[in-house]
Design an enzyme around this catalytic site. Structure first.
Site, PDB file in Angstrom:
ATOM      1  N   LYS A  59      88.765 -50.437  -0.447  1.00  0.00           N
ATOM      2  CA  LYS A  59      87.700 -49.738   0.271  1.00  0.00           C
ATOM      3  C   LYS A  59      87.484 -48.389  -0.422  1.00  0.00           C
ATOM      4  O   LYS A  59      88.451 -47.739  -0.837  1.00  0.00           O
ATOM      5  CB  LYS A  59      88.112 -49.509   1.730  1.00  0.00           C
ATOM      6  CG  LYS A  59      87.203 -48.564   2.503  1.00  0.00           C
ATOM      7  CD  LYS A  59      85.796 -49.122   2.654  1.00  0.00           C
ATOM      8  CE  LYS A  59      84.837 -48.085   3.249  1.00  0.00           C
ATOM      9  NZ  LYS A  59      83.427 -48.560   3.234  1.00  0.00           N
TER      10      LYS A  59
ATOM     11  N   CYS B 297      76.865 -44.926  -1.710  1.00  0.00           N
ATOM     12  CA  CYS B 297      77.064 -45.119  -0.286  1.00  0.00           C
ATOM     13  C   CYS B 297      75.821 -44.624   0.458  1.00  0.00           C
ATOM     14  O   CYS B 297      75.427 -43.464   0.313  1.00  0.00           O
ATOM     15  CB  CYS B 297      78.282 -44.358   0.230  1.00  0.00           C
ATOM     16  SG  CYS B 297      78.459 -44.543   2.027  1.00  0.00           S
TER      17      CYS B 297
HETATM   18  O1  LIG Z   1      79.220 -47.188   5.183  1.00  0.00           O
HETATM   19  C1  LIG Z   1      80.043 -47.431   4.259  1.00  0.00           C
HETATM   20  O2  LIG Z   1      81.264 -47.142   4.297  1.00  0.00           O
HETATM   21  C2  LIG Z   1      79.449 -48.094   3.058  1.00  0.00           C
HETATM   22  N1  LIG Z   1      78.580 -49.113   3.299  1.00  0.00           N
HETATM   23  C3  LIG Z   1      77.916 -49.739   2.272  1.00  0.00           C
HETATM   24  O3  LIG Z   1      77.119 -50.682   2.493  1.00  0.00           O
HETATM   25  N2  LIG Z   1      78.128 -49.333   0.999  1.00  0.00           N
HETATM   26  C4  LIG Z   1      78.976 -48.331   0.695  1.00  0.00           C
HETATM   27  O4  LIG Z   1      79.127 -47.992  -0.501  1.00  0.00           O
HETATM   28  C5  LIG Z   1      79.673 -47.681   1.767  1.00  0.00           C
HETATM   29 CL1  LIG Z   1      80.796 -46.412   1.391  1.00  0.00          CL
END
Ligand SMILES: O=C(O)c1[nH]c(=O)[nH]c(=O)c1Cl
Length: 309
Positions: free
Chosen positions: A44, A129
């Site tokens: 993650k 993100c």
């Molecule tokens: O909301 C998120 O954690 C998230 N959600 C996404 O769809 N892509 C990302 O790179 C991230 Cl970091």
């Protein structure tokens, strides 16, 4: 038929892995991917310190895909770095560490820590993100992205690639590729979720953060994902490999990503829905397609998408 692949001189016995954010939050989830048919895993996206993320509900699966506004919930860089370094002592597998700072300083600080560590895998620097309120997707701002990568490669010597948002304009493919070609990147990963979509149930949004706006994954995004994989495959210097992410749920989808130029294929939404046994199914389905077509390895057809005369 073999499904092995290579990125930046690192061998993987299978060209499939999870997409960052899915089945990779803690030791338990990472171990499930590590012990599956997947060739490796990515963690993650980590920030310097652990984060709660956005309020629930923040993920919703729907028939044609998913929407999420997780908000970068993670256990912090040290948790993932320590875990991967411990695994590296037991196997020769190469793992991916995803990270993203909420500021340039935080990103550089985390990369300095990784550079000084005995981590032997690859970094996937997340420039895309879409769900941290007030933080735009960095890779849509090319001057800032170029500035960051210049500072990163002034000191970082381990293999590093970037996780990109989808681009939607040929001029943006050209401009983005021009920037990425300036750096010794191991790979670019196309694509992250399509940012700020909206899914409605009856008269109400389905996730709480950002009035229901969230990153879209799944069937909805495969055409965009394939186009981004192929656009960068056509434009980037050969040393920068492509990781294909987006809309993968069958061996045929994996085949198409590779045909567009991907050297590794990541699975997000479908992995969330099916679990890690999906990797065995996708491997079997891809193997059958390759046997049918007489391909021995993925290099026999990688990037060989045919155009109409
Ligand atoms: O909301 C998120 O954690 C998230 N959600 C996404 O769809 N892509 C990302 O790179 C991230 Cl970091």
């Amino acid at each position: 038929v073999l499904l092995n692949t290579t990125i930046a001189g690192y061998e993987f016995d299978n060209c499939l892995m999870n997409a960052a954010g899915v089945c990779c939050y803690d030791h338990e989830e990472l171990t499930m991917v590590d012990q599956s048919s997947a060739g490796t895993f990515v963690t993650k996206s980590a920030t310097k310190t652990s984060r709660e993320g956005n309020p629930l509900p923040r993920y919703q699966a729907v028939p044609l895909g998913s929407i999420n506004s997780m908000g970068l919930p993670n256990l912090g860089l040290d948790y993932y770095l320590d875990y991967v370094r411990q695994l590296e002592k037991q196997t020769k597998k190469t793992y991916f560490l995803s990270m993203t700072g909420l500021s340039k300083e935080e990103t550089l600080e985390m990369l300095k820590q990784v550079e000084l560590s005995d981590f032997k895998g690859m970094v996937e620097l997340n420039l895309s993100c879409p769900n941290v309120p007030g933080k735009p997707q960095l890779a849509y701002d090319l001057p800032t992205t170029e500035n960051l990568l210049t500072e990163v490669f002034a000191f970082f010597t381990k293999p590093l690639g970037v996780k990109l948002p989808p681009y939607f304009d040929i001029a943006h493919f050209d401009a983005a590729a021009e920037v990425y070609n300036k750096f010794p990147l191991a790979f670019v990963n196309c694509v992250n979720s399509i940012g700020n979509g909206l899914i409605i149930n009856d008269e109400t949004v389905v996730i709480k953060p950002k009035n229901g706006f969230g990153g879209i994954g799944g069937d909805y995004i495969k055409p965009t994902a394939l186009a981004n994989v192929h656009a960068f495959y056509q434009r980037l210097k050969p040393s920068i490999k492509i990781i294909g992410t987006g809309g993968v749920k069958t061996g045929r989808d994996v085949f198409e990503h590779i045909l567009c130029g991907a050297s590794m294929v990541q699975v997000g939404t479908a992995l969330e829905k099916e679990g890690v046994e999906i990797f065995a199914r996708l491997s079997q389905e891809l193997t059958e397609i390759m046997q049918e077509k007489g391909y021995q390895t993925i290099e026999d057809f990688r990037g060989k998408l045919q155009y109409l005369a």
